[in-house]
Design a protein around this motif. Structure first.
Motif, mmCIF file in Angstrom:
data_model
loop_
_atom_site.group_PDB
_atom_site.id
_atom_site.type_symbol
_atom_site.label_atom_id
_atom_site.label_comp_id
_atom_site.label_asym_id
_atom_site.label_seq_id
_atom_site.Cartn_x
_atom_site.Cartn_y
_atom_site.Cartn_z
ATOM 1 N N ILE A 1 -6.267 2.721 5.652
ATOM 2 C CA ILE A 1 -6.828 1.395 5.360
ATOM 3 C C ILE A 1 -8.324 1.384 5.641
ATOM 4 O O ILE A 1 -8.768 1.751 6.725
ATOM 5 C CB ILE A 1 -6.114 0.313 6.194
ATOM 6 C CG1 ILE A 1 -4.647 0.222 5.768
ATOM 7 C CG2 ILE A 1 -6.806 -1.037 6.063
ATOM 8 C CD1 ILE A 1 -3.818 -0.715 6.602
ATOM 9 N N LYS A 2 -9.102 0.964 4.655
ATOM 10 C CA LYS A 2 -10.565 0.846 4.762
ATOM 11 C C LYS A 2 -11.211 2.133 5.281
ATOM 12 O O LYS A 2 -12.184 2.101 6.025
ATOM 13 C CB LYS A 2 -10.958 -0.328 5.667
ATOM 14 C CG LYS A 2 -10.425 -1.659 5.242
ATOM 15 C CD LYS A 2 -11.189 -2.232 4.101
ATOM 16 C CE LYS A 2 -10.671 -3.626 3.786
ATOM 17 N NZ LYS A 2 -11.317 -4.249 2.699
ATOM 18 N N ASN A 3 -10.652 3.273 4.906
ATOM 19 C CA ASN A 3 -11.156 4.589 5.322
ATOM 20 C C ASN A 3 -11.234 4.748 6.835
ATOM 21 O O ASN A 3 -12.109 5.438 7.358
ATOM 22 C CB ASN A 3 -12.513 4.878 4.683
ATOM 23 C CG ASN A 3 -12.409 5.040 3.191
ATOM 24 O OD1 ASN A 3 -11.436 5.609 2.693
ATOM 25 N ND2 ASN A 3 -13.376 4.529 2.464
ATOM 26 N N GLU A 4 -10.332 4.100 7.552
ATOM 27 C CA GLU A 4 -10.287 4.212 9.008
ATOM 28 C C GLU A 4 -9.033 4.932 9.477
ATOM 29 O O GLU A 4 -8.703 4.910 10.656
ATOM 30 C CB GLU A 4 -10.358 2.823 9.645
ATOM 31 C CG GLU A 4 -11.682 2.157 9.441
ATOM 32 C CD GLU A 4 -11.758 0.780 10.077
ATOM 33 O OE1 GLU A 4 -10.696 0.165 10.287
ATOM 34 O OE2 GLU A 4 -12.868 0.341 10.357
ATOM 35 N N LYS B 1 0.788 -1.230 0.000
ATOM 36 C CA LYS B 1 0.000 0.000 0.000
ATOM 37 C C LYS B 1 0.821 1.282 0.000
ATOM 38 O O LYS B 1 0.302 2.335 -0.336
ATOM 39 C CB LYS B 1 -0.948 -0.004 1.197
ATOM 40 C CG LYS B 1 -1.978 -1.111 1.128
ATOM 41 C CD LYS B 1 -2.918 -1.061 2.290
ATOM 42 C CE LYS B 1 -4.002 -2.067 2.297
ATOM 43 N NZ LYS B 1 -4.210 -2.897 1.194
ATOM 44 N N VAL B 2 2.068 1.221 0.418
ATOM 45 C CA VAL B 2 2.872 2.437 0.497
ATOM 46 C C VAL B 2 3.630 2.666 -0.804
ATOM 47 O O VAL B 2 4.106 1.727 -1.434
ATOM 48 C CB VAL B 2 3.851 2.402 1.695
ATOM 49 C CG1 VAL B 2 3.112 2.407 3.004
ATOM 50 C CG2 VAL B 2 4.775 1.218 1.618
ATOM 51 N N ALA C 1 -5.382 -3.429 16.509
ATOM 52 C CA ALA C 1 -6.481 -4.386 16.324
ATOM 53 C C ALA C 1 -7.507 -3.864 15.332
ATOM 54 O O ALA C 1 -8.121 -4.640 14.596
ATOM 55 C CB ALA C 1 -7.148 -4.679 17.662
ATOM 56 N N VAL C 2 -7.682 -2.547 15.279
ATOM 57 C CA VAL C 2 -8.661 -1.958 14.361
ATOM 58 C C VAL C 2 -8.307 -2.276 12.917
ATOM 59 O O VAL C 2 -9.165 -2.645 12.120
ATOM 60 C CB VAL C 2 -8.753 -0.426 14.583
ATOM 61 C CG1 VAL C 2 -9.660 0.225 13.553
ATOM 62 C CG2 VAL C 2 -9.233 -0.126 15.990
ATOM 63 N N GLU C 3 -7.022 -2.150 12.575
ATOM 64 C CA GLU C 3 -6.609 -2.403 11.193
ATOM 65 C C GLU C 3 -6.308 -3.869 10.916
ATOM 66 O O GLU C 3 -6.488 -4.335 9.794
ATOM 67 C CB GLU C 3 -5.384 -1.547 10.859
ATOM 68 C CG GLU C 3 -5.729 -0.084 10.824
ATOM 69 C CD GLU C 3 -4.505 0.784 10.771
ATOM 70 O OE1 GLU C 3 -4.530 1.743 10.005
ATOM 71 O OE2 GLU C 3 -3.529 0.490 11.498
ATOM 72 N N LEU D 1 2.084 6.649 9.013
ATOM 73 C CA LEU D 1 1.663 5.648 8.032
ATOM 74 C C LEU D 1 0.153 5.421 8.077
ATOM 75 O O LEU D 1 -0.490 5.259 7.037
ATOM 76 C CB LEU D 1 2.391 4.324 8.269
ATOM 77 C CG LEU D 1 3.834 4.260 7.790
ATOM 78 C CD1 LEU D 1 4.534 3.025 8.338
ATOM 79 C CD2 LEU D 1 3.899 4.282 6.271
ATOM 80 N N THR D 2 -0.410 5.429 9.270
ATOM 81 C CA THR D 2 -1.853 5.227 9.414
ATOM 82 C C THR D 2 -2.622 6.328 8.705
ATOM 83 O O THR D 2 -3.576 6.055 7.973
ATOM 84 C CB THR D 2 -2.244 5.203 10.905
ATOM 85 O OG1 THR D 2 -1.550 4.134 11.540
ATOM 86 C CG2 THR D 2 -3.731 5.020 11.085
#
Length: 185
Positions: A92-95, A29-30, A148-150, A86-87
């Motif tokens: 990721i997944k619009n979060e 992704k980067v 954990a969210v990602e 990076l987040t």
């Protein structure tokens, strides 16, 4: 070996697992991989510092223990800021914002605790420095909890296969493993 030794070993292992999984998660992704690679290296060095902390107690070998403290806190703080960046960048997944903003706040808290810890240690106020150190550890643990969210969006598998003379590429071995799995169902 005590329960404390087991928990220290588990935290070092968890940090390394998170480092590798996060690297694998972000690799495709980067656009510029240097930030992802530096995040992996920083967390591995922080884990090495935790190993020094766990194996060389302050009362037995103060110099190595202090090197471990510096590695853990220094590279741990760097890791927090790199992963927060990076987040927000990868999203990721619009979060990205939902997770990125708490990571930035936790990174700032970690940075504040590290600075305060070293100031208190330099002044010889060890009792308060120890309290700040525990607050710092809690901030690190909270930070790792945000992954954990990602990670919930991904499935990681380890594929083991019988040794073969002809080595297959990773994608070939994965497709071969999936063929075996469908036969078993």
């Amino acid at each position: 070996m005590t329960a404390g030794d087991d928990s220290k070993r588990a935290s070092r292992t968890c940090a390394l697992v998170v480092a590798v999984l996060r690297f694998i998660q972000l690799k495709p992704k980067v656009l510029n991989p240097w930030l992802n690679i530096s995040g992996l290296v920083a967390l591995c060095l922080a884990s090495f510092g935790m190993t020094l902390l766990g194996n060389f107690q302050l009362t037995n070998d103060e110099e190595i223990h202090n090197v471990g403290t510096s590695l853990t806190f220094g590279f741990g703080t760097l890791t927090c800021w790199i992963q927060a960046a990076l987040t927000l960048k990868v999203n990721i997944k619009n979060e990205g914002r939902k997770v990125g903003i708490p990571r930035v706040i936790l990174s700032a808290s970690v940075t504040l605790c590290v600075v305060l810890y070293f100031i208190l240690m330099a002044q010889g106020i060890h009792m308060y420095a120890a309290r700040v150190q525990w607050g710092l550890v809690m901030c690190f643990l909270s930070y790792f909890g945000t992954f954990a969210v990602e990670f919930r969006h991904y499935r990681y598998e380890i594929v083991c296969s019988e040794y073969q003379e002809n080595f297959l590429s990773f994608s070939e071995s994965l497709s071969e493993a999936s063929e075996y799995q469908t036969d078993q169902v």
